[in-house]
Design a protein around this motif. Structure first.
Motif, PDB file in Angstrom:
ATOM      1  N   SER A   1       0.825  -1.213   0.000  1.00  0.00           N
ATOM      2  CA  SER A   1       0.000   0.000   0.000  1.00  0.00           C
ATOM      3  C   SER A   1       0.857   1.261   0.000  1.00  0.00           C
ATOM      4  O   SER A   1       1.977   1.285   0.523  1.00  0.00           O
ATOM      5  CB  SER A   1      -0.904   0.015   1.234  1.00  0.00           C
ATOM      6  N   ASP A   2       0.282   2.331  -0.598  1.00  0.00           N
ATOM      7  CA  ASP A   2       0.994   3.607  -0.624  1.00  0.00           C
ATOM      8  C   ASP A   2       0.203   4.722   0.062  1.00  0.00           C
ATOM      9  O   ASP A   2       0.549   5.899  -0.062  1.00  0.00           O
ATOM     10  CB  ASP A   2       1.315   4.009  -2.067  1.00  0.00           C
ATOM     11  N   SER A   3      -0.880   4.356   0.782  1.00  0.00           N
ATOM     12  CA  SER A   3      -1.650   5.348   1.533  1.00  0.00           C
ATOM     13  C   SER A   3      -1.962   4.788   2.916  1.00  0.00           C
ATOM     14  O   SER A   3      -1.930   3.573   3.133  1.00  0.00           O
ATOM     15  CB  SER A   3      -2.954   5.693   0.820  1.00  0.00           C
ATOM     16  N   LYS A   4      -2.255   5.698   3.849  1.00  0.00           N
ATOM     17  CA  LYS A   4      -2.547   5.275   5.212  1.00  0.00           C
ATOM     18  C   LYS A   4      -3.739   4.325   5.245  1.00  0.00           C
ATOM     19  O   LYS A   4      -3.692   3.267   5.885  1.00  0.00           O
ATOM     20  CB  LYS A   4      -2.840   6.492   6.095  1.00  0.00           C
ATOM     21  N   GLU A   5      -4.829   4.694   4.560  1.00  0.00           N
ATOM     22  CA  GLU A   5      -6.047   3.877   4.593  1.00  0.00           C
ATOM     23  C   GLU A   5      -5.790   2.481   4.037  1.00  0.00           C
ATOM     24  O   GLU A   5      -6.213   1.474   4.617  1.00  0.00           O
ATOM     25  CB  GLU A   5      -7.159   4.571   3.809  1.00  0.00           C
TER      26      GLU A   5
ATOM     27  N   THR B   1      -3.598  11.724  14.468  1.00  0.00           N
ATOM     28  CA  THR B   1      -2.711  10.771  13.816  1.00  0.00           C
ATOM     29  C   THR B   1      -1.972   9.886  14.814  1.00  0.00           C
ATOM     30  O   THR B   1      -1.635  10.321  15.915  1.00  0.00           O
ATOM     31  CB  THR B   1      -1.682  11.494  12.945  1.00  0.00           C
ATOM     32  N   THR B   2      -1.739   8.653  14.419  1.00  0.00           N
ATOM     33  CA  THR B   2      -0.910   7.748  15.225  1.00  0.00           C
ATOM     34  C   THR B   2       0.515   7.700  14.683  1.00  0.00           C
ATOM     35  O   THR B   2       1.295   6.837  15.076  1.00  0.00           O
ATOM     36  CB  THR B   2      -1.509   6.325  15.241  1.00  0.00           C
ATOM     37  N   GLY B   3       0.826   8.624  13.755  1.00  0.00           N
ATOM     38  CA  GLY B   3       2.196   8.768  13.307  1.00  0.00           C
ATOM     39  C   GLY B   3       2.995   9.472  14.387  1.00  0.00           C
ATOM     40  O   GLY B   3       2.722  10.627  14.728  1.00  0.00           O
ATOM     41  N   LEU B   4       3.998   8.804  14.950  1.00  0.00           N
ATOM     42  CA  LEU B   4       4.730   9.328  16.102  1.00  0.00           C
ATOM     43  C   LEU B   4       5.973  10.104  15.721  1.00  0.00           C
ATOM     44  O   LEU B   4       6.644  10.654  16.591  1.00  0.00           O
ATOM     45  CB  LEU B   4       5.130   8.174  17.028  1.00  0.00           C
ATOM     46  N   GLY B   5       6.279  10.177  14.421  1.00  0.00           N
ATOM     47  CA  GLY B   5       7.542  10.772  14.015  1.00  0.00           C
ATOM     48  C   GLY B   5       8.628   9.722  13.960  1.00  0.00           C
ATOM     49  O   GLY B   5       8.404   8.543  14.254  1.00  0.00           O
ATOM     50  N   GLU B   6       9.843  10.144  13.537  1.00  0.00           N
ATOM     51  CA  GLU B   6      10.968   9.213  13.416  1.00  0.00           C
ATOM     52  C   GLU B   6      10.622   8.061  12.481  1.00  0.00           C
ATOM     53  O   GLU B   6      11.107   6.943  12.649  1.00  0.00           O
ATOM     54  CB  GLU B   6      11.384   8.664  14.791  1.00  0.00           C
ATOM     55  N   SER B   7       9.718   8.308  11.517  1.00  0.00           N
ATOM     56  CA  SER B   7       9.293   7.298  10.523  1.00  0.00           C
ATOM     57  C   SER B   7       8.549   6.128  11.158  1.00  0.00           C
ATOM     58  O   SER B   7       8.598   5.005  10.664  1.00  0.00           O
ATOM     59  CB  SER B   7      10.501   6.773   9.720  1.00  0.00           C
TER      60      SER B   7
ATOM     61  N   GLY C   1       7.896   4.623   2.237  1.00  0.00           N
ATOM     62  CA  GLY C   1       7.282   5.438   3.283  1.00  0.00           C
ATOM     63  C   GLY C   1       5.855   5.821   2.921  1.00  0.00           C
ATOM     64  O   GLY C   1       5.514   5.967   1.741  1.00  0.00           O
ATOM     65  N   ILE C   2       5.019   5.967   3.918  1.00  0.00           N
ATOM     66  CA  ILE C   2       3.605   6.288   3.729  1.00  0.00           C
ATOM     67  C   ILE C   2       3.294   7.570   4.483  1.00  0.00           C
ATOM     68  O   ILE C   2       3.668   7.721   5.651  1.00  0.00           O
ATOM     69  CB  ILE C   2       2.709   5.142   4.248  1.00  0.00           C
ATOM     70  N   GLU C   3       2.620   8.502   3.837  1.00  0.00           N
ATOM     71  CA  GLU C   3       2.250   9.749   4.491  1.00  0.00           C
ATOM     72  C   GLU C   3       1.244   9.454   5.607  1.00  0.00           C
ATOM     73  O   GLU C   3       0.150   8.971   5.343  1.00  0.00           O
ATOM     74  CB  GLU C   3       1.641  10.716   3.476  1.00  0.00           C
ATOM     75  N   TRP C   4       1.629   9.758   6.852  1.00  0.00           N
ATOM     76  CA  TRP C   4       0.796   9.391   8.002  1.00  0.00           C
ATOM     77  C   TRP C   4       0.397  10.605   8.839  1.00  0.00           C
ATOM     78  O   TRP C   4      -0.220  10.477   9.889  1.00  0.00           O
ATOM     79  CB  TRP C   4       1.540   8.382   8.883  1.00  0.00           C
TER      80      TRP C   4
ATOM     81  N   GLY D   1       6.674  15.343  10.319  1.00  0.00           N
ATOM     82  CA  GLY D   1       6.586  15.373   8.860  1.00  0.00           C
ATOM     83  C   GLY D   1       7.209  14.188   8.158  1.00  0.00           C
ATOM     84  O   GLY D   1       7.166  14.117   6.922  1.00  0.00           O
ATOM     85  N   THR D   2       7.782  13.233   8.886  1.00  0.00           N
ATOM     86  CA  THR D   2       8.394  12.075   8.231  1.00  0.00           C
ATOM     87  C   THR D   2       7.326  11.077   7.789  1.00  0.00           C
ATOM     88  O   THR D   2       6.260  10.976   8.392  1.00  0.00           O
ATOM     89  CB  THR D   2       9.364  11.353   9.190  1.00  0.00           C
ATOM     90  N   LYS D   3       7.622  10.353   6.719  1.00  0.00           N
ATOM     91  CA  LYS D   3       6.733   9.290   6.262  1.00  0.00           C
ATOM     92  C   LYS D   3       6.955   8.037   7.117  1.00  0.00           C
ATOM     93  O   LYS D   3       8.068   7.787   7.591  1.00  0.00           O
ATOM     94  CB  LYS D   3       6.989   8.972   4.791  1.00  0.00           C
ATOM     95  N   ALA D   4       5.891   7.253   7.294  1.00  0.00           N
ATOM     96  CA  ALA D   4       5.971   6.046   8.117  1.00  0.00           C
ATOM     97  C   ALA D   4       6.623   4.915   7.339  1.00  0.00           C
ATOM     98  O   ALA D   4       6.126   4.516   6.280  1.00  0.00           O
ATOM     99  CB  ALA D   4       4.588   5.633   8.591  1.00  0.00           C
ATOM    100  N   ARG D   5       7.723   4.419   7.845  1.00  0.00           N
ATOM    101  CA  ARG D   5       8.402   3.268   7.242  1.00  0.00           C
ATOM    102  C   ARG D   5       8.348   2.032   8.140  1.00  0.00           C
ATOM    103  O   ARG D   5       8.499   0.917   7.662  1.00  0.00           O
ATOM    104  CB  ARG D   5       9.858   3.632   6.922  1.00  0.00           C
TER     105      ARG D   5
END
Length: 657
Positions: free
Chosen positions: A524-528, A562-568, A592-595, A600-604
């Motif tokens: 997948s390339d999106s959060k959803e 968002t549950t994106g915590l940073g640090e990818s 990486g996925i925009e979260w 601002g980092t993408k989730a890896r």
């Protein structure tokens, strides 16, 4: 993560800091009044309002959670010139452990599990020392298994007995502690001693056993919670948590136990003894089943002791009754230990370890080895134990098994105290198998029925953001308190494995994350889409009833923040009865996925956590804390990102402790 960042920043700046974590899982590294008094400043990084009375007279800096993660050094510098909190210094009596987001039922369950987890080491250590001493230094007499006074094994046995003596006070004390915090610890433990040894303490007719310890633990905890709510003059407040509350609650609980609780137990003991003595001329199968039921019911309580003492009293005149009791005594620990081997996924890693110890204790006739299981799931384990005990007692009764010493379990047969040895072992085996199968059957039924099916589950209310309160020291190096409340996240979800060849035993995070639930590349390339992909992976474990509902709840949680915590890193989570068991999943994304992460980092690196509503207690918070702390380590993240395949990634994940 905010707490870790603030600690790291303070270390780099040469500033002393103390961090107190306090949430629904309880308080850790608790700040004392002296800590607050000595601190030069307080940092509050929170997503909700925090009571500041505790920090009256101190410089207090209030900010958001993100600043605690991304601007820790700046916060430490700014707090030196922050405004002083007005008001009078409050006494502060520690955390009020009652209540919580899980409601009264959730708080009670959390308290029970807190008692069980603290009791288990005493059961295991005490039981194994007793078992080893019996095997290597004991010998059978008409009074039971005895030891030569002053020998090495005599002292080993005494140490094991001391561990068992502390078992119920610890159990009761930590139930109370989870409800009423430190002021409840003393009344809880003393109540546990009364439940364990009232016969010797004040000459009662019988001890209440582990069921009595549950009662005293909850009574002490709720009594302290109630006393805390009483309004007292301000000059009395400083001594409330250390003098007034412990003394008043201890006296109240002790006297209530002696004059109110103890009397019914004595009445029960007396009448059960009379009734059972009247049964000794009945059919062997009926008497054996009744003896087995009573032995298995409360493992040391008045019902168990009644059956045992009646059997002991008949040694020399009717050894068959002791044979029935001896066959039933080991059934509970053997059955519960066997249950953990037959259906491992039903049990946590700690329970499986306790199950192995229970098997060992069962062999030596130490029925207390099953108490942790009965305390954790009384409605399931006690009926299963009683059924197995009844089977063992009935088989021994029909076969005419006799025992000439007041002890039970296979060990008495090895000491030559049992006649009809073959049927004695048949009776024990049959009872243990019945207990194990019944326990797992009831657990399975509960899981299948465990909550409304995935019909519309309401969108969860916004979860409280983390709260961090820190007090920063000045040049003199005084203590720097900080207080953190972790995000209330759903329990870890189980990642789906790409490497099906990896053995099922490869487990991380108490078995919630296994080789079957690790994926090295998200498509997948999106959060959803990523959340759906991971939910489908979790479904391969059999722990997900409804993938669509799990996805819906996880996305609803994302909509709140968002549950994106940073640090990818991203840790999506959901609490829903669309899952039947806490499960944790891990997956990587190379691109990486925009979260919507704070930095601002993408989730890896993506961990997905799912937990049933009914199980949304403190276990998932513990796992979330373990994950968050380990993910703060840049080297760990690099190793996880660079692992060539799922097996290598799992080896890296094993570092989470």
């Amino acid at each position: 993560m905010a707490a870790e960042k603030l600690q790291q920043a303070a270390d780099e700046l040469g500033v002393d800091i103390k961090v107190e974590t306090q949430g629904s899982i309880g308080a850790e590294n608790v700040l004392s009044d002296n800590d607050v008094r000595a601190a030069d400043g307080v940092i509050i990084a929170a997503g909700k309002e925090v009571d500041r009375d505790r920090f009256a007279g101190k410089r207090v800096l209030c900010t958001g959670v993100a600043d605690g993660i991304h601007k820790p050094k700046e916060l430490i510098e700014r707090v030196r010139s922050a405004p002083v909190q007005p008001g009078t210094v409050a006494s502060g009596g520690g955390a009020d452990g009652a209540g919580g987001a899980g409601g009264e039922r959730g708080a009670a369950y959390k308290a029970l599990m807190n008692g069980v987890s603290h009791m288990i080491p005493f059961v295991v250590v005490g039981g194994l020392l007793l078992a080893v001493s019996i095997a290597l230094g004991g010998h059978s007499t008409s009074k039971g298994i005895e030891f030569d006074q002053g020998t090495f094994w005599f002292y080993v046995n005494a140490l094991g007995g001391l561990g068992f003596k502390l078992m119920l006070p610890i159990f009761s004390g930590y139930i109370a502690y989870a409800l009423g915090d430190r002021p409840a610890l003393v009344p809880g433990m003393l109540g546990g001693f009364l439940a364990a040894d009232a016969v010797n303490i004040y000459g009662a007719e019988a001890n209440a056993g582990f069921l009595g310890a549950i009662a005293t633990g909850f009574l002490a905890g709720y009594l302290v919670v109630w006393i805390k709510k009483v309004k007292v003059p301000r000059f009395v407040q400083p001594i409330m948590p250390i003098i007034v509350i412990p003394i008043v609650s201890t006296l109240t609980l002790g006297l209530v136990y002696i004059y109110v609780i103890g009397r019914p137990i004595s009445w029960l003991f007396t009448h059960l003894t009379t009734w059972l003595n009247g049964m000794t001329g009945s059919s062997a199968i009926v008497l054996g089943a009744i003896i087995g039921l009573m032995i298995a019911f409360d493992m040391g309580g008045p019902v168990n002791k009644t059956a045992f003492l009646v059997a002991v009293g008949l040694i020399g005149t009717n050894n068959a009754v002791m044979g029935m009791a001896a066959a039933a005594i080991p059934v509970m620990p053997l059955g519960q230990g066997l249950a953990t081997l037959l259906r491992r996924r039903f049990y946590s890693a700690q329970e499986r370890e306790t199950g192995v110890a229970a098997l060992f204790m069962g062999f030596f006739g130490i029925s207390e080895g099953a108490i942790p299981f009965a305390a954790a799931r009384p409605a399931i384990v006690i009926p299963a134990n009683m059924l197995g005990g009844a089977v063992a007692g009935a088989v021994a009764g029909v076969a005419g098994v006799e025992d000439s010493v007041p002890h039970g379990g296979p060990i008495v047969a090895l000491f030559g105290a049992v006649s009809g040895v073959a049927m004695f072992f048949v009776a024990i085996t049959a009872g243990a198998v019945v207990t194990a199968l019944t326990t797992n059957l009831l657990i399975g039924v509960k899981e299948r029925r465990g909550g409304p099916a995935p019909a519309p589950v309401p969108v969860p209310a916004p979860e409280p953001e983390p709260v961090l309160v820190g007090a920063v020291a000045g040049a003199a190096g005084t203590a720097v308190p900080a207080r953190a409340v972790p995000v209330r996240a759903a329990a870890p979800a189980a990642p789906v494995a790409e490497e099906a060849e990896e053995p099922e035993e490869a487990e991380v995070l108490s078995g919630y994350l296994t080789a079957r639930t690790v994926k090295t590349e998200l498509v997948s390339d999106s959060k959803e889409a990523a959340i759906r992909e991971m939910a489908e992976m979790l479904a391969t474990t059999g722990n997900v009833r409804d993938v669509d509902e799990l996805v819906r709840v996880a996305l609803a949680r994302e909509a709140q923040g968002t549950t994106g915590l940073g640090e990818s890193i991203a840790i999506p989570h959901a609490k829903t009865d669309a899952v039947i068991r806490p499960t944790v999943g891990f997956a990587r994304s190379a691109e990486g996925i925009e979260w919507g992460s704070l930095d601002g980092t993408k989730a890896r690196l993506v961990f997905m956590i799912s937990v049933p509503e009914a199980a949304a207690g403190d276990e998932h918070l513990r796992i979330l804390a373990l994950l968050s702390r380990k993910l703060m380590d840049a080297g760990f993240r690099d190793r996880l990102q660079g692992a060539p395949d799922g097996a290598a990634a799992l080896e890296v994940l094993r570092e989470i402790r």
